[in-house]
Design a protein around this motif. Structure first.
Motif: not given
Length: 159
Positions: A130-159
């Motif tokens: 595969a060379l392309v991935s579906p664009p992320p939904s708001k739910e996909d991004i929220e799921k990643l942010v939530k999981a990141a914290a459990r894996y020791g990754v802090e997502i900073k706000s981009s703005g």
């Protein structure tokens, strides 16, 4: 120490997932390396890449294969073309983005391994090659942010 067999991945082989619009093909995971490191190929479409974030557990190295990737490290921006390597130490806020109009490809290495499990948890399985991935939904991004914290990754706000 567990016995691990050699790992050989031919072109197009390796578990492939879509993660918030990018394509990751895993070449080596912690299961392959006794937890020492994980390595994957990342294809970033124009505009692809994660928001600013900080790893509390692993070093993260990048080797650009095709296209251009812009790294933001603190207040500094670096535009990386093929052949450029960058390493982000534990605790260093950073992000990377494809700001060009063409897809970019790079290798990403993390040491020690473990973070790849987060991608398997939140990513979307894709066909091999595969060379392309579906664009992320708001739910996909929220799921990643939530999981990141459990894996020791802090997502900073981009703005």
């Amino acid at each position: 120490m567990a016995h691990v067999s050699p790992t050989i991945r031919k072109p197009g082989e390796g578990r492939t997932i879509g993660i918030v619009g990018d394509v990751y093909r895993f070449l080596a995971t912690g299961e392959d390396t006794n937890g020492k490191y994980a390595l994957w190929e990342a294809i970033l479409p124009p505009g692809g890449g994660p928001p600013p974030h900080v790893h509390s557990r692993e070093e993260e190295g990048f080797f650009v294969l095709e296209g251009e990737i812009t790294f933001q490290v603190g207040d500094q921006r670096y535009v990386a073309s093929p052949g450029i390597f960058a390493n982000m130490p534990v605790g260093k806020p950073h992000s990377f983005k494809n700001e060009s109009t063409k897809p970019a490809k790079m290798l990403i290495l993390i040491a020690p391994a473990g973070l790849e499990k987060m991608f398997f948890e939140v990513g979307v399985p894709l066909e091999l090659r595969a060379l392309v991935s579906p664009p992320p939904s708001k739910e996909d991004i929220e799921k990643l942010v939530k999981a990141a914290a459990r894996y020791g990754v802090e997502i900073k706000s981009s703005g």
